[in-house]
Structure formats: structure tokens, C-alpha cells
Design a protein around this motif. Structure first.
Motif, PDB file in Angstrom:
ATOM      1  N   UNK A 156       0.821  -1.208   0.000  1.00  0.00           N
ATOM      2  CA  UNK A 156       0.000   0.000   0.000  1.00  0.00           C
ATOM      3  C   UNK A 156       0.853   1.255   0.000  1.00  0.00           C
ATOM      4  N   UNK A 157       1.820   1.277  -0.871  1.00  0.00           N
ATOM      5  CA  UNK A 157       2.683   2.443  -0.974  1.00  0.00           C
ATOM      6  C   UNK A 157       3.001   2.684  -2.441  1.00  0.00           C
ATOM      7  N   UNK A 158       3.066   3.923  -2.848  1.00  0.00           N
ATOM      8  CA  UNK A 158       3.471   4.224  -4.216  1.00  0.00           C
ATOM      9  C   UNK A 158       4.980   4.446  -4.253  1.00  0.00           C
ATOM     10  N   UNK A 159       5.481   4.868  -5.392  1.00  0.00           N
ATOM     11  CA  UNK A 159       6.922   5.008  -5.569  1.00  0.00           C
ATOM     12  C   UNK A 159       7.466   6.344  -5.079  1.00  0.00           C
ATOM     13  N   UNK A 160       6.615   7.202  -4.516  1.00  0.00           N
ATOM     14  CA  UNK A 160       7.097   8.497  -4.058  1.00  0.00           C
ATOM     15  C   UNK A 160       8.181   8.355  -2.988  1.00  0.00           C
ATOM     16  N   UNK A 161       8.111   7.308  -2.182  1.00  0.00           N
ATOM     17  CA  UNK A 161       9.047   7.124  -1.075  1.00  0.00           C
ATOM     18  C   UNK A 161      10.142   6.122  -1.412  1.00  0.00           C
ATOM     19  N   UNK A 162      10.466   5.985  -2.678  1.00  0.00           N
ATOM     20  CA  UNK A 162      11.516   5.079  -3.117  1.00  0.00           C
ATOM     21  C   UNK A 162      12.424   5.805  -4.121  1.00  0.00           C
ATOM     22  N   UNK A 163      13.651   5.328  -4.338  1.00  0.00           N
ATOM     23  CA  UNK A 163      14.264   4.168  -3.697  1.00  0.00           C
ATOM     24  C   UNK A 163      14.757   4.492  -2.285  1.00  0.00           C
ATOM     25  N   UNK A 164      14.850   3.447  -1.454  1.00  0.00           N
ATOM     26  CA  UNK A 164      15.469   3.633  -0.154  1.00  0.00           C
ATOM     27  C   UNK A 164      16.919   4.077  -0.347  1.00  0.00           C
ATOM     28  N   UNK A 165      17.395   4.901   0.559  1.00  0.00           N
ATOM     29  CA  UNK A 165      18.759   5.400   0.445  1.00  0.00           C
ATOM     30  C   UNK A 165      19.277   5.786   1.821  1.00  0.00           C
ATOM     31  N   UNK A 166      20.569   5.744   1.973  1.00  0.00           N
ATOM     32  CA  UNK A 166      21.203   6.057   3.256  1.00  0.00           C
ATOM     33  C   UNK A 166      21.403   7.562   3.383  1.00  0.00           C
ATOM     34  N   UNK A 167      21.045   8.087   4.541  1.00  0.00           N
ATOM     35  CA  UNK A 167      21.187   9.522   4.812  1.00  0.00           C
ATOM     36  C   UNK A 167      21.863   9.705   6.164  1.00  0.00           C
ATOM     37  N   UNK A 168      22.807  10.615   6.224  1.00  0.00           N
ATOM     38  CA  UNK A 168      23.461  10.968   7.487  1.00  0.00           C
ATOM     39  C   UNK A 168      22.974  12.346   7.907  1.00  0.00           C
ATOM     40  N   UNK A 169      22.344  12.407   9.074  1.00  0.00           N
ATOM     41  CA  UNK A 169      21.717  13.635   9.567  1.00  0.00           C
ATOM     42  C   UNK A 169      22.545  14.203  10.713  1.00  0.00           C
ATOM     43  N   UNK A 170      23.021  15.435  10.606  1.00  0.00           N
ATOM     44  CA  UNK A 170      23.723  16.063  11.727  1.00  0.00           C
ATOM     45  C   UNK A 170      22.765  16.327  12.895  1.00  0.00           C
ATOM     46  N   UNK A 171      23.313  16.503  14.080  1.00  0.00           N
ATOM     47  CA  UNK A 171      22.500  16.809  15.252  1.00  0.00           C
ATOM     48  C   UNK A 171      21.766  18.136  15.072  1.00  0.00           C
ATOM     49  N   UNK A 172      20.568  18.221  15.629  1.00  0.00           N
ATOM     50  CA  UNK A 172      19.792  19.455  15.586  1.00  0.00           C
ATOM     51  C   UNK A 172      18.781  19.419  16.711  1.00  0.00           C
ATOM     52  N   UNK A 173      17.991  20.465  16.822  1.00  0.00           N
ATOM     53  CA  UNK A 173      16.919  20.530  17.815  1.00  0.00           C
ATOM     54  C   UNK A 173      15.582  20.576  17.083  1.00  0.00           C
ATOM     55  N   UNK A 174      14.609  19.838  17.587  1.00  0.00           N
ATOM     56  CA  UNK A 174      13.278  19.794  16.977  1.00  0.00           C
ATOM     57  C   UNK A 174      12.224  20.107  18.029  1.00  0.00           C
ATOM     58  N   UNK A 175      11.143  20.740  17.598  1.00  0.00           N
ATOM     59  CA  UNK A 175      10.053  21.036  18.509  1.00  0.00           C
ATOM     60  C   UNK A 175       9.493  19.765  19.128  1.00  0.00           C
TER      61      UNK A 175
END
Length: 370
Positions: A156-175
Motif C-alpha cells: 500500500x505504498x506508491x513510488x514516491x518514497x523510493x528508492x530507499x537510500x542512506x542519509x546521514x543527519x547532523x544533530x539538531x533541535x526539533x520542537x
């Protein structure tokens, strides 16, 4: 050695300067007296003692920093705001490594929606005083690497969220929560929402409105506020999980505010909220963030791209192209469960706003927590 060199420093809470107090004041009960009042069970007594502690230099500073771990959130916040006014960079470095901590339960459920684990966790945060008693709590999100997007085995998913890929996220602050109507009012001075209450998330705001809010909040506080990038949002939502929801394979109406749950393979709930709910009404994820699934869809900074081909791998906002649509994540009270998953994404025109769209803010600080 000068006559006053060994005397304790008195920090000026406004200017961050120093003055001298009689050495005898610290010896004859000053610091012991402050310690005694900080041990009081009465919150108001503790808060009054914090202000006095500023008179006693490094010894008093250490006492104030120690109360950042007090069991009372009022005392923690009072200590933080006193320390925040000290302009000495060395002391700020020390402060950021001793941000207040809050505790919460992290819940997971089995495929049928039955709770199968509950563990106490904690996170660091800094509070932002927006005036008139309105607070904004910003949670520290440690950096890391994760797999972004939906696996090909996901149904139940379309291709908008593909392809999977590796991401490195720096530290941050979120609400800690989506921006509330009280917070919006404190910064913007108006009230655009369809469902009205101070603790409800603000909605009927466009991407342009959200960006303007971040700009005004930055001016008000002197910090760098912005929207989360799409990669930051998914990283923050997952909080180390790889399942469709940070709760597990499914969610229930006890865990989030959404429309239906046929996807979730659990009995249909009689709950029919059909509106937003107060922020923080449901359990948080392992980062201590609330309402990442449902309630309001959250604007991210990125432009629309119909797949993740050539997406950034550094956690930054994807700004290539000229598309006027901007990304929304997390699903809302009006969305079915599949649209509330960690990987689900869609977009809309930057100038449009609806009663199921809101946002949460991110903050980048020059001095990270070690």
C-alpha cells in the motif's frame, strides 16, 4: 595578588558582568543557606534561592546548574533562564552540556496493536520563552545515519518514497510538539486555525506562513529557527526504528489521532474524533517527540520531487528545481493510517493552507551538546 582577587564573583543576571560581594557572606552562611533552600520541598523557595545563588560566583553557578536535574520542571526552567542570561561563552558551553532533562515512556505494540513493551527514556531540551507564559520546548536530536524511504516489500505504498537510500543527519533541535495556537499567537499576533484552542496545533497555515513564523521567531529569540528538512523529519520520526510507525508495525486510536485503521489489521475503533487533539495527547517516540503520526500533517522545507532519485544524503533540504509544491509529512486527523507512516510523503502548493496542515520547527545552534 590584589586585595579582592579571592573574593567570589557576583554575576549580573542582565549584563553578564561581575561585581564583588564580601567574602564573609559566602563563609557565614551564604552558600550553605542557598544549598539548604534548594533542598526545600517548596518549589517557590527553590526558585528564590536560585536568584540568590548568582551572587556567589562559580560556587553559586554550580548550584544552579545542578538544579537543571531537579524533579520539578518549574525549577529546571527557572535555572535555565537564569543561566541563559550569562554572556560568558565558557559558561554557555557548560550550560549547553547540562540542558534540562525530561523523562517519558516509549511504547511499542505487536501487529494486533497490543502493547508489548514500555520503557522509560529521557531527552535533553531547551525551553524558549515566547512571553505571557507561552513556552516552546526544543528537544535535542542526536545525529546519525539511517535508511530513508520505503522498502519494495512494503504494501500500500506508491513510488514516491523510493528508492530507499542512506542519509546521514547532523544533530539538531526539533520542537517537542507541532507549533500550537498559543505559540503562533505569541509570535504572529493572529489566529488562523479552524479548530480553536491554545493547546491544539495551529492549522490552516501554508508553507509560506510557516516560513514567516520561523523568520519572526528567529528575530524574537536570536536563534536560527527553520522548518525541518524532509530527511530530518523522517529521521526524527523513526527515532531509530525501521517499522512503518515508531510504535511498530501498526498504530491504534490510543496511540495517534487519525481517521481509519483498516491497514493496521486491528479492530476498527469506535473513536471518531474528526478534529485535531491537544498536542502531547499520545505517547512520544524514543527521541521524546510527540504527534509525529497523525493530528496535523507537517510542512517540511523541501521542494517536491516525485521519487528519491538523486536525493541529498546529508540531511539537507532538497531545493533543486523550481517546483512551487512543498513536502508534507506525518499524516493528519483526516488521513487513514497508511498516510501517517514514517515514510509516507506528499506535497502541496506553498501558498495553500488547510485545517489538517501544520508544522513543527527545527533549530540549529552553533554550540552542540557533547
Amino acid at each position: 595578588m590584589t586585595e579582592n582577587q579571592n573574593q567570589p564573583r557576583e554575576y549580573d543576571a542582565v549584563k553578564g558582568g561581575e561585581s564583588q560581594v564580601p567574602f564573609a557572606a559566602a563563609v557565614l552562611g551564604g552558600i550553605p543557606g542557598v544549598k539548604s533552600r534548594l533542598a526545600s520541598p517548596i518549589v517557590e523557595v527553590k526558585i528564590a534561592a536560585l536568584s540568590e545563588a548568582l551572587k556567589y560566583g562559580d560556587a553559586g553557578l554550580d548550584l544552579i546548574i545542578g538544579t537543571l536535574q531537579d524533579e520539578s520542571m518549574k525549577v529546571k526552567l527557572a535555572a535555565y533562564f537564569l543561566l541563559q542570561k550569562i554572556e560568558d561563552l565558557k559558561e554557555k558551553l557548560h550550560l549547553l552540556n547540562n540542558l534540562p532533562i525530561f523523562e517519558f515512556d516509549v511504547i511499542t505494540v505487536d501487529p494486533k496493536g497490543t502493547e508489548n513493551s514500555r520503557n522509560t527514556s529521557s531527552a535533553r531540551f531547551f525551553p524558549e520563552d515566547l512571553g505571557n507564559g507561552v513556552m516552546l520546548e526544543m528537544v535535542y536530536i542526536s545525529g546519525g545515519t539511517f535508511i530513508m524511504g520505503s522498502p519494495v516489500t512494503e504494501k500500500l505504498i506508491d513510488d514516491f518514497a523510493r528508492p530507499q537510500h542512506e542519509v546521514t543527519v547532523p544533530a539538531f533541535y526539533a520542537g517537542k510538539y507541532p507549533i500550537t495556537q498559543a505559540q503562533w499567537q505569541a509570535v504572529m499576533g493572529n489566529q488562523p486555525s479552524y479548530f480553536k484552542s491554545e493547546k491544539l496545533p495551529v492549522e490552516q497555515v501554508s508553507w509560506n506562513d510557516a516560513v514567516e513564523f520561523c523568520s519572526k521567531l528567529s528575530q524574537k529569540t536570536g536563534k536560527k529557527y527553520r522548518l525541518l528538512s524532509e530527511a530530518e523529519w523522517e529521521y526524527a520520526c523513526r527515532a531509530g526504528t525501521t517499522t512503518p510507525f515508531h510504535f511498530g508495525e501498526t498504530i491504534t486510536f490510543n496511540l495517534a489521532n487519525y481517521k481509519q485503521n483498516e491497514f493496521c489489521r486491528v479492530p476498527k475503533s469506535p473513536v471518531n474524533r474528526r478534529k485535531t487533539t491537544n498536542v502531547g495527547s499520545f505517547p512520544p517516540n524514543a527521541f521524546g517527540l510527540y504527534d509525529m503520526h497523525g493530528n496535523v500533517c507537517e510542512w517540511c522545507s523541501d521542494r517536491r520531487h516525485s521519487s528519491y532519485i538523486d536525493a541529498p544524503s546529508d540531511g539537507s533540504s532538497w531545493e533543486t528545481g523550481t517546483d512551487d509544491n512543498r513536502v508534507l509529512r506525518g499524516g493528519s486527523w483526516e488521513d487513514e493510517a497508511p498516510y501517517c507512516r514514517s515514510m509516507s510523503r506528499y506535497w502541496y502548493l506553498a501558498g495553500e493552507g488547510h485545517r489538517y496542515w501544520g508544522f513543527r520547527v527545527a533549530c540549529s545552534l552553533d554550540i552542540p551538546i557533547s
